[in-house]
Design a protein around this motif. Structure first.
Motif, short mmCIF file in Angstrom:
data_model
loop_
_atom_site.label_atom_id
_atom_site.label_comp_id
_atom_site.label_asym_id
_atom_site.label_seq_id
_atom_site.Cartn_x
_atom_site.Cartn_y
_atom_site.Cartn_z
N SER A 237 0.92 -0.92 -0.03
CA SER A 237 -0.12 0.13 -0.32
C SER A 237 1.11 0.97 0.45
O SER A 237 1.77 1.01 0.01
N LEU A 238 0.76 2.26 -0.23
CA LEU A 238 1.06 3.75 -0.36
C LEU A 238 1.81 3.95 0.71
O LEU A 238 3.29 4.55 0.49
N GLY A 239 1.17 3.73 2.08
CA GLY A 239 1.30 3.72 3.32
C GLY A 239 3.07 3.24 3.36
O GLY A 239 4.14 3.57 4.33
N GLN A 240 2.50 1.96 3.18
CA GLN A 240 3.49 0.77 3.62
C GLN A 240 5.02 1.26 2.37
O GLN A 240 6.04 0.41 2.95
N ARG A 241 4.50 1.32 1.48
CA ARG A 241 5.57 1.18 0.24
C ARG A 241 7.04 2.73 0.73
O ARG A 241 7.97 3.24 1.11
N MET A 242 5.63 3.89 1.54
CA MET A 242 6.73 4.58 1.51
C MET A 242 7.29 4.56 3.55
O MET A 242 8.72 5.05 3.25
N ARG A 243 7.06 3.19 3.94
CA ARG A 243 7.66 3.27 5.42
C ARG A 243 9.44 2.31 4.69
O ARG A 243 10.23 2.85 5.27
N ALA A 244 9.00 2.07 3.55
CA ALA A 244 9.86 0.91 3.04
C ALA A 244 11.15 2.04 2.52
O ALA A 244 11.79 1.97 2.94
N ASP A 245 10.67 2.70 1.71
CA ASP A 245 11.17 3.59 1.14
C ASP A 245 11.90 4.45 2.35
O ASP A 245 13.27 4.23 1.82
N ILE A 246 11.29 4.84 3.55
CA ILE A 246 12.20 6.17 3.72
C ILE A 246 13.52 4.70 4.94
O ILE A 246 14.52 5.09 4.84
N ALA A 247 12.79 4.17 4.94
CA ALA A 247 13.57 3.04 5.61
C ALA A 247 15.28 2.38 5.15
O ALA A 247 16.42 3.21 5.66
N ALA A 248 14.62 2.46 3.43
CA ALA A 248 15.42 1.82 2.44
C ALA A 248 16.60 3.42 3.12
O ALA A 248 17.69 2.86 2.18
N ALA A 249 16.34 4.43 2.88
CA ALA A 249 16.86 5.71 2.20
C ALA A 249 18.24 6.12 3.24
O ALA A 249 18.91 5.94 3.75
N LEU A 250 17.71 4.97 4.51
CA LEU A 250 18.41 5.29 5.67
C LEU A 250 19.47 4.47 6.88
O LEU A 250 20.21 4.64 7.13
N LEU A 251 19.10 3.60 4.90
CA LEU A 251 19.85 1.58 5.20
C LEU A 251 21.71 2.01 6.00
O LEU A 251 22.07 1.56 6.69
N HIS A 252 21.87 3.17 5.46
CA HIS A 252 23.91 3.80 5.01
C HIS A 252 24.27 4.56 5.58
O HIS A 252 25.61 5.09 5.69
N ASN A 253 23.22 4.68 6.88
CA ASN A 253 24.03 5.94 7.76
C ASN A 253 24.17 7.16 6.96
O ASN A 253 25.19 7.51 7.35
N PRO A 254 22.93 7.98 6.12
CA PRO A 254 23.56 9.38 5.08
C PRO A 254 23.42 9.94 6.32
O PRO A 254 22.56 10.43 7.54
N ASP A 255 23.64 11.02 5.70
CA ASP A 255 24.56 12.72 7.00
C ASP A 255 23.58 13.29 6.69
O ASP A 255 22.58 14.14 7.69
#
Lengths: 333, 266
Positions: free
Chosen positions: A156-174
């Motif tokens: 769902s859109l909400g799940q996708r968003m959660r997954a996307d945000i988590a994915a964007a932070l996996l590599h500990n970006p600044d």
């Protein structure tokens, strides 16, 4: 952390010819018109800040984000993120930033979330312990476990968003760039995303640049906002200053049960009236919304009532009307 | 090593998703193989009438046909990412490529892998092997190595054409259809000995778009026909490297094109 100086982007929009030969001619023809998407924008963002980058549709928000992330090459001006020039040192820059576009997923469409994440682990060369650690924390805050084995296309859109945000932070970006992260989400999902951003910002000192349409996002997340309209920067400052503008005027629409001859209420101006329907303009400083509604209910019978908050477009109008708030182009505050 | 292991990982994922519908996959592979068999029958029919073409027998032409067919099918299999790149541009997926800490060429290259081209490869290979069995080529290690280099070079050549088509998307959004003249047309042209074409045509497809370098010249060498063609032996032996060079040049073109990417929306 982020330095932007006199940044401009001009798009050349080519006129396309159709057909077999048309496509060939297109390669050589220079017939186009020019669109200035970003015009001499300057600002700086310090480490750990959450900045709201706001503006109406087509104002140049996304274009700016795309230049900060190395997707687009600026026409003129300079950008540095973490000391890197995004379009020249794209790969280096990419290791230190996280990017989320609300309109589009960066995950692999046909892969389950878990496999997408494992691919990212490989791509960003995230050590196993850190990967596990991050995953655990994100799962706790975003409940990824519910859909961890589901292919991205089925989320769902909400799940996708959660997954996307988590994915964007996996590599500990600044730095985390969020382009309309709550677009199309329901209230609960929005709140969850906001909490998560807040927490990550506080605990990891992640700098967040957020574009949004949603003033609620801004109020909940940002101390500082930058307004952009028609490709130009028109406000850069504290949210508190902006909030003063926000609270200036609101609209109240009422459907009365019958047609009254005199519908005037003190401290509110009737700006529209047709049959049993009326619209008032009022300032919360003079009369609170609750008091106004109370006053109306006391005098009249109503069918329906609603209060409208000013949206971004109206806010920008207000900013323009109050010249003291406009930042002259090319200057940083 | 990092790139290689990533590449294999991507390919593994691609293959897995293509095998999801196993029956349809198998059917597809066979359909492709059998449809392209008709291709060669057309050529065989021609030879039924003429017996030979500019000094080339049917089986020698089969040799040419097999080589170019294998190269093109391999290119479609490996270079699929560039072949369908237009789709990525239209959808705006290229944004995602640009936010990853990997080269753009590598990412597009490893994004797709069309396993079902196996059918087409098998068909071309069978024609090549039959042709070879009818001819008296004395194979040495050098010649086998030379053949393999030629096949890889031919694959690179066609991938290079896909790259040109993909790069043009940065300006025109849609891939230029004219590139099909060189890809599909290239397979057709390359199935016949180049000596039958006019001089300007031969020179264009040798020095500008080096189609002749990846199967015609190598075949001259392998079939021992260099003297017959009147071309310089050294030039013929070095010809296959033109395919690598061509891909290299298109990669530079790609790099330049990426700078002109306009994304979608503003």
């Amino acid at each position: 952390m982020i330095e932007v100086e006199n940044l401009s982007k001009i798009f050349k929009v080519y006129h396309h010819r159709k057909g077999f030969f048309g496509s060939f001619v297109n390669l050589f023809s220079r017939k186009h018109h020019v669109v200035q998407a970003v015009d001499e924008v300057s600002f700086t963002v310090k480490r750990g800040e959450i900045v709201g980058y706001l503006g109406p549709n087509g104002a140049g928000k996304s274009t700016t984000i795309k230049m900060l992330t190395g997707i687009l090459v600026p026409t003129s001006g300079s950008v540095t993120v973490n000391g890197y020039i995004p379009h020249r040192q794209r790969k280096e820059n990419a290791k230190h930033i996280g990017v989320v576009f609300g309109q589009r997923s960066h995950l692999w469409f046909d892969l389950p979330v878990q496999e997408s994440f494992e691919l990212l682990q490989r791509i960003y060369r995230i050590p196993e312990t850190r990967y596990r650690y991050n995953l655990e924390i994100f799962d706790e805050l975003l409940n990824l476990g519910d859909f961890f084995q589901t292919p991205v296309r089925q989320l769902s859109l909400g799940q996708r968003m959660r997954a996307d945000i988590a994915a964007a932070l996996l590599h500990n970006p600044d730095v985390l760039f969020l382009d309309e992260p709550t677009i199309g989400l329901d209230v609960v999902a929005k709140a969850r995303i906001r909490q998560f951003i807040q927490k990550i910002n506080a605990e990891r000192q992640v700098t967040v640049v957020l574009t949004t349409h949603d003033l609620d996002d801004v109020e909940k997340l940002c101390k500082r906002v930058i307004l952009i309209d028609n490709a130009r920067l028109c406000f850069d400052g504290e949210l508190a200053t902006l909030r003063r503008l926000l609270s200036t005027e609101r609209l109240l629409s009422v459907d009365y049960a019958e047609v009254y001859s005199d519908i005037s209420i003190s401290n509110a101006h009737v700006i529209y009236r047709e049959g049993a329907r009326a619209q008032y303009r009022f300032s919360p400083e003079e009369i609170s919304t609750a008091d106004l509604i109370g006053a109306i209910l006391q005098k009249f019978k109503i069918v329906d009532i609603s209060v409208q908050e000013p949206d971004i477009e109206e806010l920008i109008k207000t900013v323009y009307e109050d010249n003291s708030l406009i930042v002259p182009c090319g200057e940083t505050k | 090593m990092y790139h290689l292991s990533l590449y294999f990982h991507f390919v593994k994922l691609r293959i897995r998703s293509q095998m999801e519908y196993r029956l349809s996959f198998v059917f597809d592979v066979f359909a492709q193989a059998s449809i392209s068999v008709i291709d060669f029958f057309m050529i065989a029919l021609l030879f039924n009438r003429f017996k030979e073409l500019a000094g080339w027998s049917l089986w020698e032409v089969g040799f040419l046909y097999g080589m170019i067919g294998v190269c093109f099918a391999l290119a479609e299999m490996f270079g699929r990412g560039f072949d369908v790149f237009q789709r990525n541009i239209v959808r705006g997926d290229f944004d995602t490529v640009l936010i990853r800490p990997l080269g753009t060429f590598f990412q597009v290259f490893s994004h797709e892998f069309l396993l079902r081209r196996l059918g087409r490869i098998a068909q071309a290979l069978v024609v090549f092997l039959i042709a070879n069995s009818q001819l008296t080529v004395t194979w040495s290690i050098t010649k086998v190595g030379y053949l393999l280099i030629s096949l890889v070079s031919g694959t690179c050549f066609f991938i290079g054409l896909f790259v040109i088509g993909a790069t043009s998307c940065f300006w025109t959004v849609q891939s230029i259809e004219i590139i099909n003249i060189f890809t599909n047309g290239g397979v057709f042209m390359g199935s016949y000995p180049f000596s039958i074409y006019r001089w300007w045509f031969r020179h264009f497809f040798t020095f500008i778009v080096p189609l002749a370098c990846v199967n015609y010249f190598p075949s001259l060498f392998l079939l021992g026909k260099i003297e017959l063609s009147g071309t310089s032996p050294i030039g013929v032996q070095l010809a296959p490297f033109a395919g690598f060079l061509f891909l290299g040049v298109t990669m530079l073109f790609w790099r330049w094109g990426v700078l002109h990417y306009q994304s979608t929306g503003h």
